[in-house]
Design a protein around this motif. Structure first.
Motif, PDB file in Angstrom:
ATOM      1  N   UNK A 115      55.059  18.097  68.019  1.00  0.00           N
ATOM      2  CA  UNK A 115      55.150  17.810  66.515  1.00  0.00           C
ATOM      3  C   UNK A 115      53.740  18.535  65.920  1.00  0.00           C
ATOM      4  N   UNK A 116      52.735  18.528  66.845  1.00  0.00           N
ATOM      5  CA  UNK A 116      51.447  19.028  66.143  1.00  0.00           C
ATOM      6  C   UNK A 116      51.544  20.642  66.006  1.00  0.00           C
ATOM      7  N   UNK A 117      52.576  21.081  66.593  1.00  0.00           N
ATOM      8  CA  UNK A 117      52.981  22.824  66.273  1.00  0.00           C
ATOM      9  C   UNK A 117      53.135  22.799  64.757  1.00  0.00           C
ATOM     10  N   UNK A 118      53.863  21.856  64.301  1.00  0.00           N
ATOM     11  CA  UNK A 118      54.310  21.889  62.849  1.00  0.00           C
ATOM     12  C   UNK A 118      53.103  21.645  61.793  1.00  0.00           C
ATOM     13  N   UNK A 119      52.353  20.803  62.197  1.00  0.00           N
ATOM     14  CA  UNK A 119      51.096  20.371  61.556  1.00  0.00           C
ATOM     15  C   UNK A 119      50.049  21.333  61.752  1.00  0.00           C
ATOM     16  N   UNK A 120      49.834  22.250  62.722  1.00  0.00           N
ATOM     17  CA  UNK A 120      48.964  23.326  62.795  1.00  0.00           C
ATOM     18  C   UNK A 120      49.183  24.320  61.873  1.00  0.00           C
ATOM     19  N   UNK A 121      50.626  24.666  61.567  1.00  0.00           N
ATOM     20  CA  UNK A 121      50.837  25.398  60.679  1.00  0.00           C
ATOM     21  C   UNK A 121      50.432  24.948  59.258  1.00  0.00           C
ATOM     22  N   UNK A 122      50.399  24.169  58.795  1.00  0.00           N
ATOM     23  CA  UNK A 122      49.778  23.631  57.588  1.00  0.00           C
ATOM     24  C   UNK A 122      48.452  23.697  57.551  1.00  0.00           C
ATOM     25  N   UNK A 123      47.687  23.165  58.572  1.00  0.00           N
ATOM     26  CA  UNK A 123      46.349  23.419  58.671  1.00  0.00           C
ATOM     27  C   UNK A 123      45.989  25.039  58.448  1.00  0.00           C
ATOM     28  N   UNK A 124      46.515  25.713  59.498  1.00  0.00           N
ATOM     29  CA  UNK A 124      46.243  27.281  59.148  1.00  0.00           C
ATOM     30  C   UNK A 124      46.702  27.827  57.899  1.00  0.00           C
ATOM     31  N   UNK A 161      64.364  27.349  68.551  1.00  0.00           N
ATOM     32  CA  UNK A 161      64.813  28.548  67.849  1.00  0.00           C
ATOM     33  C   UNK A 161      65.131  28.403  66.600  1.00  0.00           C
ATOM     34  N   UNK A 162      64.344  28.061  65.805  1.00  0.00           N
ATOM     35  CA  UNK A 162      64.865  27.846  64.324  1.00  0.00           C
ATOM     36  C   UNK A 162      63.728  27.852  63.226  1.00  0.00           C
ATOM     37  N   UNK A 163      63.598  27.177  62.272  1.00  0.00           N
ATOM     38  CA  UNK A 163      62.191  27.585  61.325  1.00  0.00           C
ATOM     39  C   UNK A 163      61.148  27.300  61.946  1.00  0.00           C
ATOM     40  N   UNK A 164      60.975  26.718  63.075  1.00  0.00           N
ATOM     41  CA  UNK A 164      59.502  26.607  63.956  1.00  0.00           C
ATOM     42  C   UNK A 164      58.860  27.954  64.231  1.00  0.00           C
ATOM     43  N   UNK A 165      59.901  28.949  64.188  1.00  0.00           N
ATOM     44  CA  UNK A 165      59.126  30.293  64.612  1.00  0.00           C
ATOM     45  C   UNK A 165      58.107  30.447  63.757  1.00  0.00           C
ATOM     46  N   UNK A 166      58.105  30.145  62.409  1.00  0.00           N
ATOM     47  CA  UNK A 166      57.189  30.420  61.379  1.00  0.00           C
ATOM     48  C   UNK A 166      55.688  29.740  61.491  1.00  0.00           C
ATOM     49  N   UNK A 167      55.875  28.758  62.310  1.00  0.00           N
ATOM     50  CA  UNK A 167      54.708  27.812  62.383  1.00  0.00           C
ATOM     51  C   UNK A 167      53.706  28.561  63.160  1.00  0.00           C
ATOM     52  N   UNK A 168      54.409  29.333  64.539  1.00  0.00           N
ATOM     53  CA  UNK A 168      53.466  30.039  65.138  1.00  0.00           C
ATOM     54  C   UNK A 168      53.023  31.263  64.488  1.00  0.00           C
ATOM     55  N   UNK A 169      53.855  31.963  63.680  1.00  0.00           N
ATOM     56  CA  UNK A 169      53.752  33.166  62.978  1.00  0.00           C
ATOM     57  C   UNK A 169      52.080  32.713  62.080  1.00  0.00           C
ATOM     58  N   UNK A 170      52.370  31.862  61.467  1.00  0.00           N
ATOM     59  CA  UNK A 170      51.392  31.552  60.395  1.00  0.00           C
ATOM     60  C   UNK A 170      49.827  31.183  61.201  1.00  0.00           C
ATOM     61  N   UNK A 171      50.122  30.257  62.221  1.00  0.00           N
ATOM     62  CA  UNK A 171      48.801  30.054  63.079  1.00  0.00           C
ATOM     63  C   UNK A 171      48.228  31.156  63.587  1.00  0.00           C
ATOM     64  N   UNK A 172      49.143  31.972  64.328  1.00  0.00           N
ATOM     65  CA  UNK A 172      48.444  33.068  65.004  1.00  0.00           C
ATOM     66  C   UNK A 172      47.866  34.229  64.028  1.00  0.00           C
ATOM     67  N   UNK A 173      48.333  34.294  62.601  1.00  0.00           N
ATOM     68  CA  UNK A 173      47.884  35.170  61.804  1.00  0.00           C
ATOM     69  C   UNK A 173      46.476  34.660  61.413  1.00  0.00           C
ATOM     70  N   UNK A 174      46.353  33.463  61.175  1.00  0.00           N
ATOM     71  CA  UNK A 174      45.065  33.049  60.805  1.00  0.00           C
ATOM     72  C   UNK A 174      43.971  33.257  61.678  1.00  0.00           C
ATOM     73  N   UNK A 175      44.488  32.926  63.027  1.00  0.00           N
ATOM     74  CA  UNK A 175      43.668  33.065  64.259  1.00  0.00           C
ATOM     75  C   UNK A 175      43.065  34.380  64.362  1.00  0.00           C
ATOM     76  N   UNK A 176      43.769  35.424  64.196  1.00  0.00           N
ATOM     77  CA  UNK A 176      43.358  36.691  64.311  1.00  0.00           C
ATOM     78  C   UNK A 176      42.442  37.186  63.079  1.00  0.00           C
ATOM     79  N   UNK A 177      42.613  36.527  62.088  1.00  0.00           N
ATOM     80  CA  UNK A 177      41.860  36.655  60.735  1.00  0.00           C
ATOM     81  C   UNK A 177      40.382  36.252  61.147  1.00  0.00           C
ATOM     82  N   UNK A 178      40.106  35.253  61.859  1.00  0.00           N
ATOM     83  CA  UNK A 178      38.852  34.716  62.173  1.00  0.00           C
ATOM     84  C   UNK A 178      38.240  34.942  63.544  1.00  0.00           C
ATOM     85  N   UNK A 179      38.899  36.127  64.095  1.00  0.00           N
ATOM     86  CA  UNK A 179      38.466  36.532  65.240  1.00  0.00           C
ATOM     87  C   UNK A 179      39.018  35.626  66.797  1.00  0.00           C
ATOM     88  N   UNK A 180      40.034  34.925  66.618  1.00  0.00           N
ATOM     89  CA  UNK A 180      40.589  34.088  67.464  1.00  0.00           C
ATOM     90  C   UNK A 180      41.608  34.720  68.223  1.00  0.00           C
TER      91      UNK A 180
END
Length: 653
Positions: A115-124, A161-180
């Protein structure tokens, strides 16, 4: 923080943009102020009162923080960082403690609980949206901890394999933008999954099943709209072998078509459709309209009206309550509405319904003249092909009805149980499906079932949708078609119905219950829809299980302010008629009454009933029945004469 809600009431339909923005701002500020007493000393965990959710208190506290952080971020962005309430400082302190692995108030991590994967997307998402006011001002150690916390999603193969794929896209986009760290392969796989969910008419399925619900709007359309505006999204897409400009243009086109249906699904009173899981997110149903505004899609004044009216619907029903908190429920607290994943902080995904506050007062969504919703202008009649819905909204009572022959949160051929949230024959903005424990075991409302000697009802999950051509006489002329015919629409389905020995230990994620199925018989159901009426034709195949004692047809489960009628139209067997009253089987206030007709023995050939839903008239609990349609059968042609004299002919399968 100023509490505007004490002095500013919700603007009425057709309010100006500035009036709507003032009210929504006050509403948002009240929500944020109300949760503050439930924050941990650093503010990293916001653990709201009530029975802990199925994932435990640690997840509840994280959800409370992350989901209110969404709303705080929208407020900051929409005011260009102006922050009289100190939101940036308050949430920065929580971010600093929550991401620190050594802090006693740390968050549960994505690699510790899914469930923290969902919340990580809101944080990012909000760290990107509020970058100048929060991220850029965090101490380097806090930034490092946040990067490490979010980076645990990279390469994680445990995303559904549902809307959760967007949680990872959003998180990894933010990570790349800050050098992560980020993974181009992750993003490529997740974008490919998103593309697999695309369905005709602007719709998305929430995964491989026939799962059509509010997630289409508040997730699968919302995240692409927001992602395209994140820092570095173009570079991330390019690394994943994609082109953001091309994808965004396609996304906007898809969203524009979806909004046509989404606008038609909003009741005149602002109620969203009571269908699908996670209904406790309430006015998150406004999110796709704000996504349209963010993306420059749709008519701004109409999008604002739809979104504002949805939020106002809940405010007018005392949401939040006197304590200012969102609870598990709809208008009032009603915990049976929750799924297993729902906790005390979960309802704050409703924050998405206030996304418009992230847009400045100068944005066209706030400056455009108000425009009415489709149901304000006249009756609405359409077919949404992807979910298999006939949509009928009536201007005189403001009710939207959906007759369902395409959605069951299952795969074709499934033999599981019917989910009351997905597999019923009808959903509405004015009536809720029955959701008590029996409703998951034995379908009653908006159902066509075979009954055995113990009155066990069959399930229809796994049915096949069939098209039903119709011709409608309009002023003596013919209008012919199957997608959007003038005057009436028709859909049908064929179900291999089955009795089910239900596994009651299975966790509730909104789907029908699993179990051991026993084939009962094939039932074909056809719905011819016009206005507040559905003409429902039913045929049981000749070969059915000998244990089937009767055929039962159920109507709408209607509350005190709504009238539901069920009228026999055809058949050699005179049915037994009755109604069942439930005191607490829906999240709407008051008892619900479900009319039903029982045919015994199981009739041969076609049987038909008229199904009506409208506002109650006359006696509050005994509405006067409206004039019913007239039906004749001639071979495979069903000829319906409507109460106003117009006629429809449908070709039966």
């Amino acid at each position: 923080m100023t509490d505007h809600t004490a002095s500013v009431r919700p603007a009425g339909a057709g309010a100006s943009g500035p009036e709507a923005r003032v009210w929504l701002t006050g509403y948002a500020d009240r929500l944020l102020a109300a949760v503050e007493p439930y924050a941990s000393p650093t503010g990293s965990l916001i653990t709201l009162p009530g029975t802990p959710g199925g994932y435990g208190t640690a997840v509840d506290g994280l959800e409370g923080f992350a989901r209110t952080f969404l709303l705080a971020g929208f407020r900051l962005a929409g005011e260009d960082g102006a922050d009289p309430a100190g939101l940036a400082e308050r949430y920065a302190a929580g971010l600093t403690a929550g991401a620190d692995p050594a802090h006693p108030e740390r968050w549960v991590r994505p690699d510790e609980h899914s469930q923290a994967k969902v919340e990580a997307a809101s944080l990012a998402l909000i760290l990107d949206l509020t970058r100048p006011w929060i991220w850029d001002r965090l101490a380097p150690s806090a930034q490092e901890h946040l990067v490490d916390y979010l980076a645990s999603v990279v390469g994680d193969e445990g995303y559904p394999d549902n809307n959760w794929v967007w949680f990872r896209i959003v998180v990894e986009t933010f990570l790349r933008s800050v050098g992560g760290p980020f993974s181009a392969d992750d993003v490529a796989r997740d974008l490919a999954a998103h593309d697999r969910f695309i369905r005709p008419g602007g719709w998305f399925a929430d995964g491989p099943e026939r799962s059509f619900d509010h997630y289409t709007g508040w997730a699968l359309h919302l995240y692409p709209a927001m992602w395209a505006r994140m820092t570095g999204a173009a570079e991330v897409a390019q690394a994943a072998g994609d082109d953001l400009a091309t994808r965004s243009a396609s996304d906007r086109e898809h969203l524009a078509r979806y909004l046509d249906d989404a606008l038609a699904l909003v009741g005149a009173d602002g109620s969203p459709l009571l269908q699908g899981r996670s209904l406790t997110y309430r006015f998150a149903a406004a999110a796709p309209f704000w996504a349209g505004a963010v993306s420059g899609v749709g008519r701004p004044g109409q999008l604002r009206e739809a979104a504002t009216r949805i939020v106002r619907h809940f405010a007018d029903h005392d949401v939040p309550g006197d304590d200012g908190l969102l609870t598990l429920g709809w208008h009032q607290p009603w915990r049976p509405l929750a799924q297993r994943y729902s906790g005390t902080g979960s309802p704050y995904w409703a924050s998405k319904g206030l996304l418009g506050l992230a847009l400045p007062a100068s944005h066209e969504v706030w400056t455009a003249a108000p425009e009415p919703l489709p149901v304000d202008v006249g009756d609405v009649l359409a077919v949404a092909a992807a979910p298999g819905w006939a949509i009928s909204a009536t201007r005189d009572d403001g009710i939207v009805r959906v007759i369902n022959h395409g959605t069951d949160h299952a795969l074709p051929g499934s033999d599981g149980g019917d989910s009351p949230l997905y597999a019923r024959l009808g959903y509405s903005t004015a009536a809720s499906p029955l959701l008590d424990p029996d409703a998951w075991l034995s379908p009653l409302d908006q159902s066509v079932v075979l009954l055995d000697v113990a009155d066990r009802a069959t399930h229809r999950a796994g049915f096949a949708t069939v098209l039903v051509p119709v011709e409608h006489e309009v002023s003596g002329e013919q209008a012919t078609g199957t997608a959007h015919p003038t005057g009436a629409v028709a859909l049908g389905s064929v179900a291999d119905t089955h009795w089910l020995q239900v596994d009651t230990t299975a966790p509730d994620h909104g789907s029908g219950r699993p179990g051991t199925a026993t084939t009962a018989g094939q039932i074909t159901t056809v719905s011819i829809v016009r206005g507040a009426w559905e003409v429902r034709l039913v045929r049981v195949a000749d070969e059915f299980d000998a244990r089937a004692e009767a055929l039962r047809i159920g109507g709408w489960a209607a509350g005190p302010d709504v009238g539901s009628a069920l009228v026999p139209l055809l058949g050699d067997i005179a049915p037994l008629s009755g109604s069942t009253v439930h005191d607490d089987a829906t999240p709407l206030a008051g008892p619900s009454t479900t009319p039903w007709l029982r045919y015994a023995p199981v009739p041969e050939g076609w049987t038909a009933v008229g199904v009506h839903l409208g506002r109650a008239v006359g006696a509050r609990h005994d509405p006067a029945p409206p004039a019913a349609p007239h039906l004749e059968l001639a071979g495979d042609q069903a000829l319906v004469t409507w109460p106003d004299g117009e006629r429809t002919t449908a070709t039966l399968p």
